[in-house]
Design a protein around this motif. Structure first.
Motif, mmCIF file in Angstrom:
data_model
loop_
_atom_site.group_PDB
_atom_site.id
_atom_site.type_symbol
_atom_site.label_atom_id
_atom_site.label_comp_id
_atom_site.label_asym_id
_atom_site.label_seq_id
_atom_site.Cartn_x
_atom_site.Cartn_y
_atom_site.Cartn_z
ATOM 1 N N ILE A 1 5.096 6.972 -3.238
ATOM 2 C CA ILE A 1 5.661 6.425 -4.780
ATOM 3 C C ILE A 1 4.356 6.895 -5.679
ATOM 4 N N GLU A 2 5.141 7.112 -6.984
ATOM 5 C CA GLU A 2 4.296 7.416 -7.989
ATOM 6 C C GLU A 2 4.189 6.353 -8.927
ATOM 7 N N ALA A 3 3.215 5.973 -9.563
ATOM 8 C CA ALA A 3 3.043 4.860 -10.319
ATOM 9 C C ALA A 3 1.732 4.983 -11.420
ATOM 10 N N ALA A 4 2.277 5.606 -12.565
ATOM 11 C CA ALA A 4 1.193 5.978 -13.384
ATOM 12 C C ALA A 4 0.297 4.683 -13.746
ATOM 13 N N GLY A 5 -0.869 4.520 -13.872
ATOM 14 C CA GLY A 5 -1.628 3.646 -14.418
ATOM 15 C C GLY A 5 -1.990 2.350 -13.673
ATOM 16 N N ALA A 6 -1.286 2.526 -12.538
ATOM 17 C CA ALA A 6 -1.447 1.542 -10.959
ATOM 18 C C ALA A 6 -2.983 1.489 -10.736
ATOM 19 N N ARG A 7 -3.447 0.612 -10.454
ATOM 20 C CA ARG A 7 -4.729 0.432 -9.365
ATOM 21 C C ARG A 7 -4.621 1.241 -8.078
ATOM 22 N N GLU A 8 -5.093 2.103 -7.856
ATOM 23 C CA GLU A 8 -4.594 2.811 -6.732
ATOM 24 C C GLU A 8 -5.789 2.602 -5.595
ATOM 25 N N ILE A 9 -5.383 2.053 -4.323
ATOM 26 C CA ILE A 9 -6.074 1.871 -3.034
ATOM 27 C C ILE A 9 -5.703 2.782 -2.211
ATOM 28 N N VAL A 10 -6.705 3.608 -1.841
ATOM 29 C CA VAL A 10 -6.333 4.646 -0.754
ATOM 30 C C VAL A 10 -6.450 4.035 0.495
ATOM 31 N N ALA A 11 -5.356 4.171 1.261
ATOM 32 C CA ALA A 11 -5.061 3.452 2.410
ATOM 33 C C ALA A 11 -5.127 4.194 3.772
ATOM 34 N N GLU A 12 -5.360 5.716 3.622
ATOM 35 C CA GLU A 12 -5.315 6.677 4.613
ATOM 36 C C GLU A 12 -6.020 6.056 6.014
ATOM 37 N N GLY A 13 -5.224 6.012 7.199
ATOM 38 C CA GLY A 13 -6.036 5.566 8.307
ATOM 39 C C GLY A 13 -6.080 4.085 8.368
ATOM 40 N N LYS A 14 -5.462 3.281 7.428
ATOM 41 C CA LYS A 14 -5.699 1.745 7.587
ATOM 42 C C LYS A 14 -4.293 1.429 7.748
ATOM 43 N N PHE A 15 -4.218 -0.189 7.972
ATOM 44 C CA PHE A 15 -2.867 -0.774 8.322
ATOM 45 C C PHE A 15 -2.546 -1.776 7.247
ATOM 46 N N LEU A 16 -1.323 -1.898 6.823
ATOM 47 C CA LEU A 16 -0.840 -2.771 5.924
ATOM 48 C C LEU A 16 -0.005 -3.791 6.415
ATOM 49 N N MET A 17 -0.334 -5.143 6.345
ATOM 50 C CA MET A 17 0.696 -5.994 7.056
ATOM 51 C C MET A 17 0.808 -7.347 5.801
ATOM 52 N N PRO A 18 2.095 -7.997 6.018
ATOM 53 C CA PRO A 18 2.124 -9.074 5.381
ATOM 54 C C PRO A 18 1.081 -10.116 5.371
ATOM 55 N N GLY A 19 0.747 -10.635 4.430
ATOM 56 C CA GLY A 19 -0.285 -11.994 4.491
ATOM 57 C C GLY A 19 0.261 -12.800 5.557
#
Ligand code: DOR
Length: 458
Positions: free
Chosen positions: A50-68
């Motif tokens: 996903i490209e999103a110019a101006g968005a605050r980017e959080i590098v999540a490489e090697g990390k897991f994203l889950m729903p709250g």
């Protein structure tokens, strides 16, 4: 007194667009690699690049994203018991632990037995709670009319104490129970322990030990029979009246016979919850932790713990929750009868489940199912519990391999103690987004926006 941030939803920095890059996304039974974009409180895109110019980017490489996580049973003690906890401190602890939404219980002071008292809690939470919130309406032996006024669109359910615990909220009148189960238009959540059985067991123990009853007797006083009698009665009532019943904190192997896994969750009228402490501790732990793990229903012998985990995995148990129930350290130092029941858990609930994951006992997908997806389904929570495009952005970024030790200085509970102090967990919440707002990152809270009131499909 901690400073409470003002609600400034649209122009605060942490409400900005957030782009998680290159994460392992755990959602709907799958793990896939990709990006996730948060905009205007919602998940606007998920998966792929996903490209999103101006968005605050959080590098999540090697990390897991889950729903709250949605925790359907907590006691945050406000109003009236705020020496133990409150609606500022405990939601922060929740958010630090990856819990973005909570459903809170009515055994506060005064107990939540009128619509007016219920709405007051929502107003306090709107001012103070960093997490999203809902509050159960309380039932008593004589407030049926008030209970029936509850709005199912913005209140999670009706709480019925069919066994007494902290607070004086026992509903033991047979006619009242019949009326509640036959007339409630919404989910009834029950605490099930048969009061006469518990009282008779207490009397026997008093005869034997006087006031000096050893803590190890707790599961013998609040025994299997007390749980079975009360839970089976709740199920019978629900079957008779086709009530939407949810039984909280199942703690025995025997009660598991009451629940089904031969139909999908969407078809169940009777669902169940297991709490992390009943999955994690056993009666052996009274020797080291004593009254710290005194809770109702009691932590019981090992065979129950094993049966509960098996039933969670095969879907007889539907939801994992905490029953987070803080008391002060001083209160907990009393003798058996005087020490109140309950322990603080909401900050460490995900860590407990990740410990099971690292031991090879449960998958990440199943943890997410039982802590995020199924609570949303059971309660018909609107637009939460999944990492889906268009849903509210309740998102947790997780470092699965980070080791950390629970210590007084990293506890966020007002009561400032935990049964896990000194314990090293593997896996740490790195960041938590609540309704699109970056509320927590690397141990720091951002409190310029509060959580939202949960809403429900009816
Ligand atoms: O141990 C418990 N403590 N069980 C409950 O059901 C209530 C809770 C509390 O509020 O302290």
């Amino acid at each position: 007194m901690p400073k409470i941030g003002l609600f400034r939803s649209h122009n605060c920095t942490h409400m900005a667009r957030i782009l998680f890059k290159n994460a392992q996304i755990v959602n709907r039974g799958q793990i896939s690699n990709g990006d996730l974009l948060v905009e205007n409180g919602k998940i606007s895109k998920v998966g792929g690049v996903i490209e999103a110019a101006g968005a605050r980017e959080i590098v999540a490489e090697g990390k897991f994203l889950m729903p709250g996580i949605i925790d359907d049973q907590v006691h945050f003690r406000e109003p009236g018991l705020t020496h133990k906890a409150d609606l500022y401190t405990e939601p922060r602890a929740a958010v630090a632990g990856g819990v973005t939404s909570f459903m809170e219980m009515p055994n506060v002071k005064p107990p939540t037995l009128t619509q007016e008292l219920l709405e007051e809690k929502y107003q306090i939470a709107a001012q103070k709670s960093l997490a999203n919130y809902s509050f159960f309406m309380g039932a008593s032996n004589d407030n049926l009319e008030e209970v029936l006024k509850t709005n199912a669109q913005n209140v999670c359910g009706i709480k019925v104490f069919m066994g007494s615990s902290t607070g004086n909220m026992l509903v033991d009148d047979a006619q009242t129970l019949e009326a509640l189960f036959s007339q409630s238009p919404m989910l009834i959540a029950t605490h099930c322990e048969d009061e006469p059985t518990v009282r008779a067991n207490e009397a026997k123990m008093r005869e034997r030990y006087g006031e000096e009853v050893p803590i190890a007797m707790h599961p013998i006083i609040r025994d299997v029979e007390a749980c079975w009698k009360s839970s089976s009665m709740a199920v019978e009532l629900a079957q008779k009246h086709n009530t939407r019943l949810h039984i909280l904190h199942i703690s025995t192997a025997e009660e598991l016979a009451l629940f089904r896994n031969d139909i999908p969750l969407t078809e169940k009228r009777i669902t169940s919850e297991v709490c992390v402490h009943h999955l994690y501790f056993s009666a052996d732990d009274y020797a080291t932790l004593g009254t710290q793990i005194k809770c109702n229903p009691a932590v019981k012998e090992k065979r129950h713990r094993e049966a509960l985990l098996a039933a969670l995995l095969d879907d007889r148990l539907d939801i994992i929750a905490t029953d987070h129930a803080p008391h002060t350290w001083a209160e907990k130092q009393n003798t058996y009868f005087q020490a109140p029941s309950g322990l603080p858990l909401v900050q460490h609930t995900l860590n407990v489940m990740l410990e099971f994951y690292h031991r090879g006992l449960i998958s990440l997908e199943k943890i997410v199912e039982k802590m995020c997806h199924t609570p949303a389904q059971c309660f018909n929570v609107q637009q939460r519990g999944y990492l889906d495009e268009g849903a509210w952005a309740d998102v947790v970024l997780l470092d699965l391999n980070k080791e950390w030790t629970v210590q007084k200085d990293n506890l966020h509970y007002k009561c400032a103690w935990s049964p896990f102090e000194g314990h090293t967990f593997k896996g740490q919440v790195e960041a938590t987004v609540v309704s699109g707002h970056l509320a927590y990152q690397h141990g720091q809270f951002f409190e310029d926006k509060k959580g939202e009131r949960l809403t429900f499909k009816v």
